[in-house]
Design a protein around this motif. Structure first.
Motif, PDB file in Angstrom:
ATOM      1  N   ASP A 105      -8.933 -13.289  -9.453  1.00  0.00           N
ATOM      2  CA  ASP A 105     -10.074 -12.392  -9.220  1.00  0.00           C
ATOM      3  C   ASP A 105      -9.662 -10.953  -9.522  1.00  0.00           C
ATOM      4  N   VAL A 106     -10.626 -10.148  -9.947  1.00  0.00           N
ATOM      5  CA  VAL A 106     -10.372  -8.725 -10.187  1.00  0.00           C
ATOM      6  C   VAL A 106     -10.528  -7.908  -8.912  1.00  0.00           C
ATOM      7  N   SER A 107     -11.033  -8.524  -7.864  1.00  0.00           N
ATOM      8  CA  SER A 107     -11.304  -7.775  -6.626  1.00  0.00           C
ATOM      9  C   SER A 107     -10.153  -7.927  -5.632  1.00  0.00           C
ATOM     10  N   PRO A 108      -9.427  -6.833  -5.344  1.00  0.00           N
ATOM     11  CA  PRO A 108      -8.333  -6.930  -4.368  1.00  0.00           C
ATOM     12  C   PRO A 108      -8.838  -7.374  -2.997  1.00  0.00           C
ATOM     13  N   GLY A 109     -10.022  -6.907  -2.608  1.00  0.00           N
ATOM     14  CA  GLY A 109     -10.568  -7.283  -1.301  1.00  0.00           C
ATOM     15  C   GLY A 109     -10.910  -8.765  -1.236  1.00  0.00           C
ATOM     16  N   ALA A 110     -11.438  -9.306  -2.335  1.00  0.00           N
ATOM     17  CA  ALA A 110     -11.749 -10.742  -2.370  1.00  0.00           C
ATOM     18  C   ALA A 110     -10.458 -11.540  -2.198  1.00  0.00           C
ATOM     19  N   LEU A 111      -9.398 -11.107  -2.866  1.00  0.00           N
ATOM     20  CA  LEU A 111      -8.119 -11.832  -2.755  1.00  0.00           C
ATOM     21  C   LEU A 111      -7.581 -11.755  -1.333  1.00  0.00           C
ATOM     22  N   GLN A 112      -7.780 -10.602  -0.696  1.00  0.00           N
ATOM     23  CA  GLN A 112      -7.342 -10.467   0.701  1.00  0.00           C
ATOM     24  C   GLN A 112      -8.110 -11.441   1.612  1.00  0.00           C
ATOM     25  N   VAL A 113      -9.408 -11.550   1.369  1.00  0.00           N
ATOM     26  CA  VAL A 113     -10.225 -12.495   2.151  1.00  0.00           C
ATOM     27  C   VAL A 113      -9.741 -13.932   1.896  1.00  0.00           C
ATOM     28  N   CYS A 114      -9.482 -14.259   0.626  1.00  0.00           N
ATOM     29  CA  CYS A 114      -8.966 -15.601   0.302  1.00  0.00           C
ATOM     30  C   CYS A 114      -7.671 -15.875   1.059  1.00  0.00           C
ATOM     31  N   ARG A 115      -6.782 -14.893   1.054  1.00  0.00           N
ATOM     32  CA  ARG A 115      -5.467 -15.052   1.705  1.00  0.00           C
ATOM     33  C   ARG A 115      -5.681 -15.306   3.195  1.00  0.00           C
ATOM     34  N   ARG A 116      -6.554 -14.512   3.789  1.00  0.00           N
ATOM     35  CA  ARG A 116      -6.797 -14.674   5.237  1.00  0.00           C
ATOM     36  C   ARG A 116      -7.418 -16.022   5.552  1.00  0.00           C
ATOM     37  N   ARG A 117      -8.150 -16.577   4.601  1.00  0.00           N
ATOM     38  CA  ARG A 117      -8.773 -17.887   4.844  1.00  0.00           C
ATOM     39  C   ARG A 117      -7.837 -19.039   4.476  1.00  0.00           C
ATOM     40  N   GLY A 118      -6.665 -18.719   3.895  1.00  0.00           N
ATOM     41  CA  GLY A 118      -5.675 -19.774   3.671  1.00  0.00           C
ATOM     42  C   GLY A 118      -5.453 -20.204   2.231  1.00  0.00           C
ATOM     43  N   VAL A 119      -6.072 -19.498   1.263  1.00  0.00           N
ATOM     44  CA  VAL A 119      -5.801 -19.847  -0.143  1.00  0.00           C
ATOM     45  C   VAL A 119      -4.379 -19.376  -0.463  1.00  0.00           C
ATOM     46  N   ARG A 120      -3.565 -20.263  -1.004  1.00  0.00           N
ATOM     47  CA  ARG A 120      -2.136 -19.951  -1.116  1.00  0.00           C
ATOM     48  C   ARG A 120      -1.759 -19.251  -2.423  1.00  0.00           C
ATOM     49  N   ASP A 121      -2.325 -19.687  -3.541  1.00  0.00           N
ATOM     50  CA  ASP A 121      -1.867 -19.171  -4.840  1.00  0.00           C
ATOM     51  C   ASP A 121      -2.962 -18.274  -5.423  1.00  0.00           C
TER      52      ASP A 121
END
Ligand SMILES: C[S@@+](CC[C@H](N)C(=O)[O-])C[C@H]1O[C@@H](n2cnc3c(N)ncnc32)[C@H](O)[C@@H]1O
Length: 259
Positions: A105-121
């Motif tokens: 994703d191009v969105s740093p915030g989206a990636l942060q949300v993914c990380r917090r929800r447990g997406v690993r890679d």
């Protein structure tokens, strides 16, 4: 003050707020400092049309998905790149199924949300940037209408080439698109005509997103018919192998590398 939004990570901000509303953790939009407010993605089109869409669905679990989302994930095989992973709803199910999945994703915030929800890679960037990483995939997902990232005639060749550069032999792209031409609404049919007059595909939307005080720059996002998609794919390394339009006007397009 100009009334113009400050350019920022609109998607990231709205997904962060949607997650805070869903979990009750962290600052969230409140009316009068107390009452929860829905998180709304505001979509502006360059003819002045404005639409709002609740952001909560980006966090939906499989029980709330559209049928075509289920059919898309059932077609996944092998190492998978979820292009425009958003809040990670698709990647999380694939992980649960044991599929090796990377969220881009191009969105740093989206990636942060993914990380917090447990997406690993997770990878930050565009397909062009990621294509230089040397990583290879069997399946590319463009879900949540992200066939739109193909933009139009100018961008399509480079976009499809970047995916082909990351593809293992026999790889597939599974893309969710919308055929925009069933409408009789003059606001939309007039826009399609205007687009054609300026040499663009009818559904080549020029958009910007807004959330609170933030906006994105204007960008192109494509809604096209399966026939237009076939034309865009012709001349690339990919073949349009299948169009599943059981949920028309939505469809799932499968592209394959021959051989
Ligand atoms: C409509 S949302 C879809 C999210 C997700 N695929 C889903 O189905 O819930 C679009 C996502 O694509 C991301 N995006 C937009 N432009 C992109 C680009 N050029 N490359 C990668 N991701 C992009 C946005 O930040 C956003 O997270």
């Amino acid at each position: 003050m100009t009334g113009e939004p400050r350019i920022g990570d609109v998607f990231g901000e709205l997904l962060r707020d949607a997650l805070a509303v869903a979990t009750g953790v962290g600052p969230r939009p409140l009316a009068g400092g107390r009452l929860p407010r829905p998180v709304i993605e505001v979509i502006e089109r360059d003819d002045g049309l404005v639409n709002g869409a609740p952001a909560a669905h980006y966090l939906d679990g499989p029980e709330d998905w559209q049928p075509h989302d289920h059919r898309a994930v059932d077609r996944v095989r092998g190492a998978t790149l979820d292009v425009g992973v958003g809040a990670g709803r698709i990647a999380l199910l694939l992980q649960e199924r044991g599929v090796p999945v990377t969220g881009l994703d191009v969105s740093p915030g989206a990636l942060q949300v993914c990380r917090r929800r447990g997406v690993r890679d997770l990878v930050h960037g565009t397909v062009d940037e990621h294509a230089t990483s040397g990583r290879r995939y069997d399946t590319f997902l463009l879900l949540g209408n992200n066939l739109g990232l193909i933009e139009g005639r100018e961008r399509a060749p480079a976009f499809l080439a970047a995916l082909a550069a990351m593809a293992r032999p026999g790889a597939q792209v599974i893309a969710h698109g919308t055929d925009p031409y069933g409408t009789r609404d003059p606001v939309h049919t007039g826009y399609h005509e205007l687009n054609r007059r300026r040499g663009r595909l009818g559904g080549q939307l020029r958009l910007r997103l807004r959330y609170r005080e933030l906006g994105t720059p204007w960008f192109d996002y494509l809604v096209c018919s399966p026939d237009e998609l076939a034309e865009l794919v012709r001349g690339s390394d990919w073949q349009l192998a299948d169009v599943d339009d059981r949920d028309a006007p939505y469809y799932l397009a499968t592209l394959r590398l021959p051989g």
